[in-house]
Design an enzyme around this catalytic site. Structure first.
Site, PDB file in Angstrom:
ATOM      1  N   GLU A 416       0.870  -1.223  -0.081  1.00  0.00           N
ATOM      2  CA  GLU A 416       0.102   0.217   0.096  1.00  0.00           C
ATOM      3  C   GLU A 416       0.851   1.148   0.054  1.00  0.00           C
ATOM      4  O   GLU A 416       1.904   1.399   0.923  1.00  0.00           O
ATOM      5  CB  GLU A 416      -0.717  -0.136   1.187  1.00  0.00           C
ATOM      6  CG  GLU A 416      -1.733   1.282   1.470  1.00  0.00           C
ATOM      7  CD  GLU A 416      -2.666   1.607   0.377  1.00  0.00           C
ATOM      8  OE1 GLU A 416      -3.403   0.784  -0.214  1.00  0.00           O
ATOM      9  OE2 GLU A 416      -2.525   2.609  -0.494  1.00  0.00           O
ATOM     10  N   GLU A 509     -14.950  -4.988  -2.073  1.00  0.00           N
ATOM     11  CA  GLU A 509     -14.780  -4.281  -0.878  1.00  0.00           C
ATOM     12  C   GLU A 509     -15.972  -3.287  -0.666  1.00  0.00           C
ATOM     13  O   GLU A 509     -16.183  -3.156   0.660  1.00  0.00           O
ATOM     14  CB  GLU A 509     -13.445  -3.542  -0.954  1.00  0.00           C
ATOM     15  CG  GLU A 509     -13.435  -2.435  -2.113  1.00  0.00           C
ATOM     16  CD  GLU A 509     -12.055  -1.674  -1.860  1.00  0.00           C
ATOM     17  OE1 GLU A 509     -10.995  -1.979  -1.247  1.00  0.00           O
ATOM     18  OE2 GLU A 509     -11.884  -0.676  -2.731  1.00  0.00           O
TER      19      GLU A 509
HETATM   20  C1  NOJ Z   1      -7.630  -0.348  -1.091  1.00  0.00           C
HETATM   21  C2  NOJ Z   1      -7.719  -1.820  -1.874  1.00  0.00           C
HETATM   22  O1  NOJ Z   1      -8.648  -1.797  -2.912  1.00  0.00           O
HETATM   23  C3  NOJ Z   1      -8.062  -2.769  -0.783  1.00  0.00           C
HETATM   24  O2  NOJ Z   1      -8.044  -3.953  -1.242  1.00  0.00           O
HETATM   25  C4  NOJ Z   1      -6.666  -2.929   0.155  1.00  0.00           C
HETATM   26  O3  NOJ Z   1      -7.177  -3.598   1.138  1.00  0.00           O
HETATM   27  C5  NOJ Z   1      -6.788  -1.292   0.776  1.00  0.00           C
HETATM   28  N1  NOJ Z   1      -6.882  -0.337  -0.151  1.00  0.00           N
HETATM   29  C6  NOJ Z   1      -5.499  -1.200   1.758  1.00  0.00           C
HETATM   30  O4  NOJ Z   1      -4.522  -1.468   1.141  1.00  0.00           O
HETATM   31 CA    CA Z   2      -9.938  -0.002  -3.839  1.00  0.00          CA
END
Ligand code: NOJ
Ligand code: CA
Length: 714
Positions: A416, A509
């Site tokens: 990330e 998500e």
């Molecule tokens: C957004 C991403 O789409 C998700 O999959 C991830 O868990 C979070 N960011 C944290 O990096």
């Molecule tokens: Ca995302």
């Protein structure tokens, strides 16, 4: 006098013919006409089977501090016509061979007032049109700044569109289906919250955009080979129904910094009177360059699980401690901090996932929140937010590495960046090397929050260059990339197949952030997937999130059978089984489909499709005689009718059909599914009902007599 008049008409005609030129697709159904308007503005129109698709539309670019721009005053100095026909083999994909066949016209233009040259190159395929601007090496054009690209797509009417709001920073929106004339009125409610978002207009929408006309045409507008340029949006003039390209600006408002020789990405228009053909189009890939890598043997499709859904749903946390309001890498003492008891990426928990992956035959395990820095990871415009190498004290990297290896499971890295992009570039070489040293061959990267350098946008040229840099640098290390929140793909993976997936749309998500529309997955293959695969992260079996994460009221708007079908309908060489192991353990018979489903395909057949309503796809696995079928359904219950005539003649197969029960529904009864085994052959026909937000999934395996014993025929 009469004779003179006739002569004058002939001359007029002659000059019109001299600047207008038609190019027809190899099968004769698609026709593009190029012309120069009276003031020397280049223009084009497009017809399909004689029906107008794009009315006469202007072409050109407005340049900064340049009174002439590249808009008009052009003359045609040369034309080059050619045709092309080649079949190529993708490293992974929906089929093992792709035909790239088109007719090409390159119009070489000279701007009379400046003596500058620009080429517009058109490629007319059986499934659509691609064109781009090229700027050859020359004396009068070197460096220039694009203030705006003025490519028009003039619609023939008030079409139905499947659109998301134009935005410089995110594509994580639900699709709205509406008439073009309704976009303005629906814009405000369509702009749902995101951690980074910048909309620009009441009638601005994103590509890839799908349109349906009242006379039965499906039109997809997008771009191909977005390299060293900013991402294109479309701004609608809703009085005249004309879309004009709208590029993503940088912090100063400039849209693209160009050098001649150079070119823009391709602007693409895919057209058919059959929605299934839009899904079958490979035009976007065909407009990208062939593979740039000599050795691609290290690029492999992967099925994976991860320490992920538990954080997304709020059951556990990415961060390790609640001791500090902010952390500084290198200074904060994590070793002596109090663990918060909710951290997901603990050695113990990760080993549990590794065991589960090994037991069920998954290739990989992704772990998020393993590295220091998550305590204040977004919303602070912090530069040095992660180093991508230092694990939290409760994540024993070496122990996990060795354990995974002993179990034959690969670990998937997570980077990330929190959109601190310079920081990522500073660490990239070391971070990739660290991955290789520890046996990681794939990375999921992410760009949550506003971009650093401040004021830049996720889809501006500088960022497009960054995502590309990350892909190419990863290739040097033989690393596969799955980038989230990066610019939406434009077929780049043909050239760089180590880009095995992107998110760049509203993924699963959002089902844990309040939910997505139940028909979302019947739109995505027509829009976002046109440019490349999506890491959609399907496979959710527990729709009531509060069951395991009490503070989260979200509901997953989908049935279990619909979730299974996604492994077939949402093509990706990277597929996650996203739910918690304990949720899979409750439904072992349905989970079997996720274990069985193929990842790489020899052939794909688009059996039924209507955007917003339903999609049914059959795919044959590479190297086996096994087929998988997936059907996803929108809000209205529907009976799908398919023919299994794609099966090999004379062979007998056992089909395992995972379907919704009669009373299944995404909202009140999502876990109601049936599984039945039947004997099928290439004469079989299936009639199968799908619930609202439902669907079905089928695996079809060749069988001998002993395996069909006691089973009914379909
Ligand atoms: C957004 C991403 O789409 C998700 O999959 C991830 O868990 C979070 N960011 C944290 O990096
Ligand atoms: Ca995302």
């Amino acid at each position: 006098m009469k004779n003179l008049l006739i002569l004058a008409i002939c001359l007029l005609n002659f000059s019109a013919v001299a600047v207008a030129q038609k190019v027809t697709s190899p099968n004769g159904e698609m026709q593009m006409q190029f012309e120069l308007m009276e003031d020397g503005t280049p223009a084009y129109n497009l017809t399909y089977k004689g029906k107008p698709v794009i009315k006469t539309s202007k072409l050109g670019l407005k340049l900064k501090d340049d009174e002439h721009s590249l808009l008009n005053n052009f003359e045609v100095i040369e034309r080059e016509e050619s045709s092309f026909d080649e079949t190529w083999e993708p490293v992974w994909g929906e089929e093992s061979e792709i035909r790239n066949q088109y007719k090409e016209l390159a119009v070489i233009l000279n701007q009379k007032s400046t003596n500058r040259q620009m080429i517009i190159r058109f490629r007319v395929f059986n499934d659509g049109l691609g064109f781009r601007y090229e700027f050859p090496q020359q004396q009068n054009l070197g460096h220039f700044i694009v203030e705006d690209e003025r490519t028009e797509f003039a619609m023939t009417g008030d079409h139905t569109a499947f659109w998301i709001p134009g935005d410089y920073d995110t594509q994580e929106y639900d699709y709205t289906e509406s008439r073009l004339s309704e976009i303005r009125g629906l814009m405000e409610e369509s702009i749902t919250d995101n951690l980074s978002q910048t909309s620009f207009s009441d009638t601005g929408v994103q590509t890839s955009l799908l349109l349906r006309t009242d006379d039965g045409l499906y039109i997809n507008l997008h771009e191909a080979a977005l390299l060293d340029y900013s991402a294109m949006h479309l701004e609608l003039d809703d009085e005249n129904m004309i879309f004009t390209s709208w590029l993503t600006p940088d912090v100063t408002g400039n849209k693209a910094y160009m050098i001649a020789p150079g070119q823009t990405p391709w602007r693409t228009i895919i057209v058919s009177d059959d929605a299934r053909e839009i899904l079958a189009s490979r035009m976007t890939y065909n407009l990208n360059d062939p593979v740039a890598l000599e050795d691609t043997s290290w690029i492999k499709p992967m099925k994976y699980i991860g320490v992920w859904w538990e954080m997304i749903t709020g059951k556990s946390s990415w961060h390790f401690t609640n001791d500090f309001a902010a952390v500084k890498l290198g200074e904060t003492d994590f070793e002596n901090a109090t663990p918060n008891a909710t951290h997901g990426a603990t050695t113990k928990n990760v080993k549990r996932y590794i065991d589960f992956a090994a037991r069920h035959g998954f290739d990989g395990v992704l772990v998020e929140g393993w590295n220091v820095g998550w305590e204040d990871w977004f919303g602070n415009s912090k530069d040095y937010v992660f180093d991508f190498m230092t694990p939290y004290p409760d994540f024993n990297l070496e122990e996990i590495r060795d354990y995974a290896k002993s179990k034959g499971v690969e670990m998937i890295m997570h980077h990330e960046t929190s959109s601190s992009v310079r920081n990522y570039e500073r660490h990239m070489d070391a971070a990739y090397q660290f991955m290789k040293d520890n046996g990681y061959n794939a990375v999921k990267s992410g760009y949550v929050g506003d971009i650093l350098p401040r004021g830049e946008n996720h889809y501006s040229q500088w960022l497009v260059d960054h995502y590309q840099y990350a892909i190419e640098k990863a290739a040097d290390y033989e690393i596969m990339v799955n980038a989230h929140e990066a610019v939406r793909p434009t077929g780049i993976a043909r050239t760089w197949p180590n880009l095995i997936a992107n998110e760049s749309a509203r993924g699963t998500e959002y089902q844990a952030f309040g939910g997505s529309k139940p028909n979302h997955v019947t739109v995505l293959p027509f829009t976002r997937l046109i440019g490349g695969p999506m890491d959609y992260t399907p496979g959710i079996f527990e729709m009531d999130i509060s069951k395991f994460s009490p503070n989260n009221e979200s509901w997953v708007n989908s049935t279990i059978a619909n979730q299974l079908a996604l492994y077939v309908t949402m093509y990706s060489p990277l597929q996650m089984a996203a739910d918690l192991p304990e949720n899979y353990e409750r439904f072992p018979d349905a989970f079997q489909f996720i274990k069985d489903v193929g990842m790489d395909w020899e052939k794909s057949l688009y059996l039924e499709a209507e955007p917003g309503d339903y999609i049914t796809i059959a795919r044959k696995e590479k190297g086996t005689n096994t087929w998988f079928v997936g059907n996803v359904n929108g809000e209205t219950p529907r009976t799908s009718k398919i023919n299994l005539d794609f099966l090999e003649k004379g062979k007998t197969y056992v089909a395992t059909i995972y379907s919704d029960t009669k009373d299944a529904h995404y909202k009140d009864n999502p876990q109601a599914y049936n599984i039945r085994k039947v004997v099928v052959n290439n004469k079989s026909k299936l009639s199968q009902r799908s619930a609202p937000g439902g669907g079905y999934a089928i695996s079809i395996m060749e069988a001998d007599k002993s395996e069909t014993k006691g089973l009914k025929k379909l």
